[in-house]
Design an enzyme around this catalytic site. Structure first.
Site, PDB file in Angstrom:
ATOM      1  CG  PHE A   1      -1.858   1.041   1.494  1.00  0.00           C
ATOM      2  CD1 PHE A   1      -3.082   1.042   0.858  1.00  0.00           C
ATOM      3  CD2 PHE A   1      -1.588   2.045   2.412  1.00  0.00           C
ATOM      4  CE1 PHE A   1      -4.019   2.035   1.134  1.00  0.00           C
ATOM      5  CE2 PHE A   1      -2.512   3.039   2.690  1.00  0.00           C
ATOM      6  CZ  PHE A   1      -3.735   3.026   2.048  1.00  0.00           C
TER       7      PHE A   1
ATOM      8  CB  THR B   1       3.977   6.632   4.209  1.00  0.00           C
ATOM      9  OG1 THR B   1       2.782   6.324   4.933  1.00  0.00           O
ATOM     10  CG2 THR B   1       4.863   7.526   5.048  1.00  0.00           C
ATOM     11  CD  GLU B   2       5.276  10.604  -1.869  1.00  0.00           C
ATOM     12  OE1 GLU B   2       5.829  11.722  -1.841  1.00  0.00           O
ATOM     13  OE2 GLU B   2       4.585  10.209  -2.831  1.00  0.00           O
TER      14      GLU B   2
ATOM     15  CB  ALA C   1       3.506  12.786   1.854  1.00  0.00           C
ATOM     16  N   GLY C   2       3.485  12.039   5.464  1.00  0.00           N
ATOM     17  CA  GLY C   2       3.078  11.001   6.394  1.00  0.00           C
ATOM     18  C   GLY C   2       1.643  11.235   6.796  1.00  0.00           C
TER      19      GLY C   2
ATOM     20  CD  GLU D   1      -3.458   0.560   8.817  1.00  0.00           C
ATOM     21  OE1 GLU D   1      -4.655   0.911   8.725  1.00  0.00           O
ATOM     22  OE2 GLU D   1      -3.076  -0.594   8.604  1.00  0.00           O
TER      23      GLU D   1
ATOM     24  CB  THR E   1       0.261   9.596  14.984  1.00  0.00           C
ATOM     25  OG1 THR E   1      -0.447  10.823  14.699  1.00  0.00           O
ATOM     26  CG2 THR E   1       1.399   9.410  13.985  1.00  0.00           C
TER      27      THR E   1
END
Length: 393
Positions: free
Chosen positions: A130, A133-134, A137-138, A377, A379
């Site tokens: 999937f 996330t980067e 970019a979280g 998924e 925080t």
């Protein structure tokens, strides 16, 4: 497993209970004996994954026409809870394989995409990642920088992703990737990124799963950073409507939070069971340490946390299965269960004393593993933000 009427009373039907019992037995007899070995070696448990596939666990929530078991999402949650009692790495492999890997294809894919990918994923013969996330970019997934340009009927993708589960195993066949595919103009004239979702087979040239992370916990789970260098796939690999990638992934995350809450509940339950066992067996000053009120009260609080976490995810799952709004309830379940897992791991380690600091003991692994349940998924802070927003704050 489609009849979930008894879920309203938080009591399991015979079918749900039979599934839970079967997975519990499998976890105790097959997973638990090899958990310490795979954790120490940081090795992916292919033999366990294969056994879960044979049991049909990867296909629990999918229709039989796509190779699934014809069950529902709550059935998956029950399986996750039982597995996570003994090994969170194995549980997250199943959770990510189903709710993050296969579910986007099932919910948003064309019939052709479903026929191509779901039988492999639902059978457990293949895994999917999937790719959301980067590096920058979280929690703010809208900050996505990976780009996909449509050229001559193909998507050409460039960028990177971080912390992608199940992305580099020998049986990983697909990664679903969010990418900026253009810009749109809002009603007030502002430009906004158009984020879409694209299916990328892992044998596509330019796709690379980089070296696996050396993690604090979940050591037997497969997690890699990914890079995309002129990765070229057909235009037909667009998953869902163009520009709806971010919105669709938010839906996936809402559902996934219920699954993670179930996993966290299992972890909290596992810590409770180990603490009870040890407190009963361990003697100091001529009696078992469980006879000491300080220890007994600590374990009693652990039991209360498990109960709260389980009720929270049962409620969120029930709402989802009925087609009712469940975003806030999923956030509450994720929040409560994640904290329960971490708190119970800390308290179980205290009950075990020095042995709780030795990795061969399950509570030590839970102590390392559980922290990510307050991060992954969404925080804890994101869950609080979602709950506060629903309250109008």
């Amino acid at each position: 497993m489609s009849d979930n009427t008894e879920l309203n009373t938080f009591e399991l039907s015979e079918e749900y209970q039979a599934l839970s019992d079967a997975v519990r037995e499998f976890a105790d007899e097959e997973i638990a004996p090899v958990s310490a070995k795979h954790d120490e070696e940081h090795s992916f448990p292919y033999e366990i994954q294969s056994q879960m596939a044979e049991m049909g666990l990867f296909g629990l929530p999918f229709p039989e026409e796509y190779g699934g078991q014809g069950g529902d999402y709550f059935a998956l949650c029950l399986a996750l809870e039982q597995i996570a009692r003994v090994d969170q790495s194995v549980a997250i492999t199943l959770e990510a394989g189903v709710s993050l890997g296969a579910m986007p294809v099932y919910l948003f894919g064309t019939e052709e995409q479903k026929q191509q990918w779901l039988p492999q994923l639902a059978s457990g013969q293949a895994l999917a990642g999937f790719g959301l996330t980067e590096p920058e970019a979280g929690s703010d997934a809208g900050g996505t920088r990976t780009r996909a340009a449509l050229t001559d009927g193909n998507w050409v993708i460039n960028g990177s992703k971080e912390f992608i589960t199940n992305s580099g195993t020998d049986i990983t066949k697909l990664v679903t990737v969010t990418a900026v595919t253009g810009t749109t103009t809002t009603a007030d004239g502002r430009e906004k990124k158009e984020i879409s979702t694209i299916l990328v087979p892992t044998d596509t040239p330019g796709f690379t799963a980089q070296k696996a992370y050396n993690k604090v916990g979940w050591n037997a789970s497969d997690t890699h950073p990914l890079t995309f260098e002129d990765v070229t796939v057909p235009e037909a690999n667009l998953l869902g409507e163009r520009g709806r990638g971010y919105a669709n992934f938010l839906r996936i995350l809402d559902e996934g939070r219920i699954a993670i809450a179930a996993l966290a509940t299992g972890a909290a339950q596992g810590c409770l069971e180990e603490a009870i066992r040890y407190a009963t067996e361990r003697e100091q000053f001529g009696r078992s340490i469980g006879k000491n009120q300080a220890v007994a009260f600590k374990i009693a609080r652990m039991r209360a946390r498990v109960h709260q976490a389980r009720l929270a995810y049962y409620d969120a799952a029930s709402r989802m299965l009925k087609g009712k709004p469940f975003k806030t309830e999923a956030a509450i379940a994720k929040l409560v269960a994640g904290e329960a897992a971490m708190d119970n791991a800390r308290d179980a380690t205290q009950v075990f004393g020095g042995y709780g600091f030795i990795n061969e003991f399950r509570v030590a692994r839970h102590y390392r593993d559980s922290k990510i349940l307050e991060v992954g998924e969404g925080t804890t802070e994101v869950q609080l933000m979602l709950i506060a927003r629903e309250l109008g704050l």
